[in-house]
Structure formats: structure tokens, C-alpha cells
Design a protein around this motif. Structure first.
Motif, PDB file in Angstrom:
ATOM      1  N   UNK A  42      38.588  34.951  47.957  1.00  0.00           N
ATOM      2  CA  UNK A  42      39.429  34.138  48.831  1.00  0.00           C
ATOM      3  C   UNK A  42      39.663  34.901  50.126  1.00  0.00           C
ATOM      4  N   UNK A  43      39.308  34.308  51.242  1.00  0.00           N
ATOM      5  CA  UNK A  43      39.413  34.975  52.539  1.00  0.00           C
ATOM      6  C   UNK A  43      40.854  35.003  53.036  1.00  0.00           C
ATOM      7  N   UNK A  44      41.515  33.879  52.973  1.00  0.00           N
ATOM      8  CA  UNK A  44      42.873  33.783  53.500  1.00  0.00           C
ATOM      9  C   UNK A  44      43.922  33.779  52.396  1.00  0.00           C
ATOM     10  N   UNK A  45      43.629  34.427  51.298  1.00  0.00           N
ATOM     11  CA  UNK A  45      44.558  34.421  50.178  1.00  0.00           C
ATOM     12  C   UNK A  45      45.785  35.270  50.484  1.00  0.00           C
ATOM     13  N   UNK A  46      46.913  34.785  50.058  1.00  0.00           N
ATOM     14  CA  UNK A  46      48.167  35.530  50.191  1.00  0.00           C
ATOM     15  C   UNK A  46      48.280  36.436  48.967  1.00  0.00           C
ATOM     16  N   UNK A  47      48.588  37.707  49.172  1.00  0.00           N
ATOM     17  CA  UNK A  47      48.707  38.599  48.018  1.00  0.00           C
ATOM     18  C   UNK A  47      49.908  38.213  47.158  1.00  0.00           C
TER      19      UNK A  47
END
Length: 63
Positions: A42-47
Motif C-alpha cells: 500500500x503506497x498511501x497506507x496510514x501506519x
């Protein structure tokens, strides 16, 4: 029972698996798409929240 690992193609062509998928209204293409999406990073995944909190605490405490 066999210790052999089945391929996705073998699993998705198994008659019992197909029956369960039909009952659940799931098509083999949907399973393939889901697994393909899960495999890609996931490129724009929120941790996760605990990672964000730890990072904030480290910055706040100057560590």
C-alpha cells in the motif's frame, strides 16, 4: 492428508471449494483480485495507531 502445497489455480478448481464459493456468491476472479491487491504494498497506507503514537512520543520527548 498430503503435505503438498496447492497452487491457487488448483484450489480455485477444487469442486468442494467451488461449491462453498458458489454458496457464498464468490467468484474465482474476485478471490484472485483480492489476493493481488493484498500482495501489493500500500503506497498511501496510514501506519497503525501505535506506530504513530510511538513516533509522536519520540519526537515530543526528543529521543
Amino acid at each position: 492428508m498430503s503435505d503438498r502445497i496447492n497452487t491457487l489455480d488448483e484450489l480455485l478448481s477444487d469442486p468442494l471449494v467451488l461449491l462453498v464459493m458458489e454458496r457464498d456468491r464468490v467468484r474465482p476472479e474476485q478471490v484472485r483480485l483480492l489476493l493481488e491487491r493484498a500482495r501489493r504494498p500500500a503506497v498511501d497506507a496510514v501506519p497503525p495507531a501505535h506506530v504513530v503514537a510511538k513516533s509522536c512520543m519520540q519526537q515530543w520527548l526528543g529521543r
